[in-house]
Structure formats: C-alpha cells, structure tokens
Motif scaffolding. Structure first.
Motif, short mmCIF file in Angstrom:
data_model
loop_
_atom_site.label_atom_id
_atom_site.label_comp_id
_atom_site.label_asym_id
_atom_site.label_seq_id
_atom_site.Cartn_x
_atom_site.Cartn_y
_atom_site.Cartn_z
N LEU A 106 35.21 21.32 38.97
CA LEU A 106 35.42 22.53 39.77
C LEU A 106 34.23 23.47 39.65
O LEU A 106 33.77 24.05 40.64
N TYR A 107 33.71 23.61 38.41
CA TYR A 107 32.56 24.48 38.23
C TYR A 107 31.33 23.93 38.96
O TYR A 107 30.56 24.69 39.56
N CYS A 108 31.16 22.62 38.91
CA CYS A 108 30.03 22.00 39.62
C CYS A 108 30.11 22.24 41.12
O CYS A 108 29.09 22.47 41.79
N LEU A 109 31.32 22.22 41.67
CA LEU A 109 31.50 22.52 43.09
C LEU A 109 31.17 23.97 43.39
O LEU A 109 30.56 24.29 44.42
N LEU A 110 31.55 24.87 42.46
CA LEU A 110 31.29 26.29 42.67
C LEU A 110 29.80 26.61 42.64
O LEU A 110 29.35 27.58 43.26
N THR A 111 29.03 25.81 41.90
CA THR A 111 27.59 26.07 41.81
C THR A 111 26.88 25.83 43.14
O THR A 111 25.71 26.22 43.29
N ASN A 112 27.55 25.23 44.09
CA ASN A 112 26.96 25.05 45.42
C ASN A 112 27.01 26.33 46.24
O ASN A 112 26.33 26.43 47.28
N LEU A 113 27.80 27.29 45.79
CA LEU A 113 27.89 28.56 46.50
C LEU A 113 26.66 29.41 46.20
O LEU A 113 26.19 29.46 45.05
N SER A 114 26.14 30.07 47.21
CA SER A 114 24.93 30.88 47.03
C SER A 114 25.18 32.03 46.05
O SER A 114 24.28 32.42 45.30
N PHE A 115 26.39 32.59 46.07
CA PHE A 115 26.70 33.71 45.16
C PHE A 115 26.62 33.26 43.71
O PHE A 115 26.05 33.95 42.85
N VAL A 116 27.17 32.08 43.40
CA VAL A 116 27.13 31.56 42.04
C VAL A 116 25.70 31.23 41.63
O VAL A 116 25.31 31.47 40.48
N PHE A 121 24.31 33.31 35.42
CA PHE A 121 24.78 33.62 34.07
C PHE A 121 26.08 34.43 34.07
O PHE A 121 27.01 34.09 33.34
N PRO A 122 26.19 35.51 34.87
CA PRO A 122 27.47 36.23 34.91
C PRO A 122 28.63 35.35 35.34
O PRO A 122 29.73 35.46 34.79
N CYS A 123 28.41 34.49 36.32
CA CYS A 123 29.48 33.60 36.78
C CYS A 123 29.86 32.60 35.69
O CYS A 123 31.03 32.27 35.51
N MET A 124 28.86 32.11 34.97
CA MET A 124 29.12 31.18 33.88
C MET A 124 29.93 31.86 32.78
O MET A 124 30.90 31.30 32.25
N PHE A 126 31.88 34.51 33.14
CA PHE A 126 33.22 34.78 33.67
C PHE A 126 34.07 33.52 33.64
O PHE A 126 35.26 33.56 33.33
N TRP A 127 33.46 32.37 33.94
CA TRP A 127 34.18 31.10 33.92
C TRP A 127 34.67 30.76 32.51
O TRP A 127 35.80 30.32 32.33
N CYS A 128 33.81 31.01 31.53
CA CYS A 128 34.18 30.75 30.13
C CYS A 128 35.32 31.67 29.69
O CYS A 128 36.26 31.25 29.02
N VAL A 129 35.23 32.95 30.07
CA VAL A 129 36.29 33.90 29.72
C VAL A 129 37.60 33.51 30.39
O VAL A 129 38.68 33.59 29.79
N LEU A 130 37.51 33.05 31.62
CA LEU A 130 38.70 32.63 32.36
C LEU A 130 39.36 31.44 31.68
O LEU A 130 40.59 31.38 31.54
N ILE A 131 38.54 30.48 31.24
CA ILE A 131 39.08 29.31 30.56
C ILE A 131 39.69 29.69 29.21
O ILE A 131 40.77 29.21 28.84
N LEU A 132 39.02 30.57 28.47
CA LEU A 132 39.55 31.02 27.19
C LEU A 132 40.88 31.73 27.37
O LEU A 132 41.81 31.54 26.58
N ALA A 133 40.99 32.53 28.43
CA ALA A 133 42.26 33.20 28.72
C ALA A 133 43.35 32.17 29.01
O ALA A 133 44.50 32.31 28.58
N GLY A 134 42.98 31.12 29.73
CA GLY A 134 43.94 30.06 30.01
C GLY A 134 44.39 29.35 28.75
O GLY A 134 45.56 28.98 28.61
N VAL A 135 43.45 29.14 27.83
CA VAL A 135 43.80 28.51 26.55
C VAL A 135 44.78 29.38 25.77
O VAL A 135 45.74 28.89 25.18
N ILE A 136 44.53 30.69 25.77
CA ILE A 136 45.41 31.61 25.05
C ILE A 136 46.81 31.63 25.67
O ILE A 136 47.82 31.64 24.97
N VAL A 137 46.85 31.64 26.99
CA VAL A 137 48.15 31.59 27.68
C VAL A 137 48.86 30.28 27.35
O VAL A 137 50.08 30.25 27.14
N GLY A 138 48.08 29.20 27.26
CA GLY A 138 48.66 27.91 26.92
C GLY A 138 49.30 27.89 25.55
O GLY A 138 50.20 27.10 25.28
N MET A 139 48.84 28.77 24.66
CA MET A 139 49.41 28.87 23.32
C MET A 139 50.90 29.20 23.39
O MET A 139 51.69 28.76 22.56
#
Length: 226
Positions: A106-116, A121-124, A126-139
């Motif tokens: 999914l991240y590789c697909l998003l890197t095709n976007l001009s904004f990303v 670096f900010p998008c990267m 944000f992606w890591c924070v988003l995944i970490l939040a998902g891990v915490i919710v998974g707890m």
C-alpha cells in the motif's frame, strides 16, 4: 521492500524453530546477543581490509550478515514467548507477516502520488505513526502474543524506513544502510526483550520471603509459588 520482508520472514521462522527447544527465557536473547557481537566483529574486520580478495568477500559478507542478524532477531524474540509461557501459532505469525506485506504494498502504491513524492519524509513519518497507532489499537482487540509480535515487527518496519530516508548514491551504499539497519533492529529487539523478561524476574523477586526467613519452619526454598 523485499529485503525487509525477507528479514522478517527469516526472523519468524527462526523464532518458531527455536521455540521447540526446551530452554528458559534467557537462552534465546543470550544467543541473539552473542550473534550480534560476532556479526558486528566480522563486518568490522572485513570493512577495514583492502585488496581484491577482501572486496570480493565483502559482497558475500554483507548479505550473509543481514540474514545472520535476521536469524539472531528471531532467536532473541523467542525468549519473550518462553517468558510469556504462550507460543504463537504458525497461522498467527503468517497473518501478522501478511499484514506487513499489505502495508508495504500500500505504501509503495502511495509513493506514486505526486504529493507523497514531494513530501516524502513527512508522509513516511505519518505512515509509521499511523501503523503504530494501529498496533496499539490491536492491543485491545487481540491476545498479548499477537500484539507483541506486531510490535516487534514494527521495530523492523521502522528500521526499514530509516534506511530509505537516508540518501544513498548507489545500490552498494543502500546495501550498507540496510546492514546497519539490521544491526539496529537486532539491538532494539534484544533490549526490548531484556526489559520485559528482567521486569518479570524483578516482580518475582518481590514475592520472595524476606531476609532472615529462609529457615522458617515449614518453609521449603525449592518449592516455588504459583
């Protein structure tokens, strides 16, 4: 992406294989720490050498050390599940690893976007924070063993992003960054596992009889409390 997924897959296979051995919670993390020292020493020795033979050897040493660190990470991770007294099922590990594959694609697909691409670096981050939040919710939604595995794989995930955030002039330099990231991931995993299992040992020590009561009547030091 493939290098990360291979690292995680080798680590999971090594972890499950080591969990079949009847060892205590300190053995896996101890072996992992020893492998870290050996791997780092070998890489440093060949790094300082010059000559055609050593340059050829370096081409083999780096990928070999990368896979060696993956094995060490899996062995160190096994200590956590020996301590927890609960073993991950193969399908659970496969599901967590498969989820990481989906996230990477999914991240590789998003890197095709001009904004990303413009704000890489900010998008990267944000992606890591988003995944970490998902891990915490998974707890809150899954068992502790599945959550802990997802958290450990997130360490590898973050290390991978660290490598691609560092500029590399060519593949050789990128390969070197990947090797350094593997050392960092292995070190973080060892520290995390040590903190968890040593905290458990400290908690067990709080239940020990106070000083001077060793020879108390009817007290047997070889019968451990449940």
């Amino acid at each position: 992406m493939i290098t990360y997924l291979l690292f995680a897959l080798v680590a999971l296979i090594a972890m499950h294989a080591f969990l079949y051995l009847p060892v205590n919670q300190w053995v896996g993390v101890g072996i992992g720490g020893g492998m870290l020292v050996v791997s780092f020493a070998v890489c440093m020795i060949f790094r300082e050498r010059r000559g055609v033979k050593f340059r050829r050897a370096q081409r083999f040493i780096r990928p070999a050390a990368y896979l060696f660190n993956a094995l060490a990470s899996g062995i160190a991770m096994s200590s956590l599940y020996v301590y927890l007294g609960d073993t991950l099922l193969l399908w659970q590990s496969a599901a967590v690893w498969g989820a990481s594959v989906v996230l990477f694609l999914l991240y590789c697909l998003l890197t095709n976007l001009s904004f990303v691409q413009k704000f890489a670096f900010p998008c990267m981050l944000f992606w890591c924070v988003l995944i970490l939040a998902g891990v915490i919710v998974g707890m809150c939604l899954c068992s502790i063993v599945v959550f802990s595995l997802a958290l450990l794989l997130f360490v590898l995930y973050a290390m991978f992003f660290a490598t691609i955030s560092i500029g590399a002039a060519d593949f050789k330099e990128h390969e070197k960054n990947l090797l350094y990231a593997s050392f960092g991931a292995l070190l973080v995993i060892i520290i995390v596992v040590l903190l968890v299992i040593s905290e458990g040992e400290a908690a067990d020590g709080l239940d020990a009889p106070p000083s001077g009561t060793l020879w108390r009547k009817n007290y047997n030091p070889y019968v451990f409390r449940q």
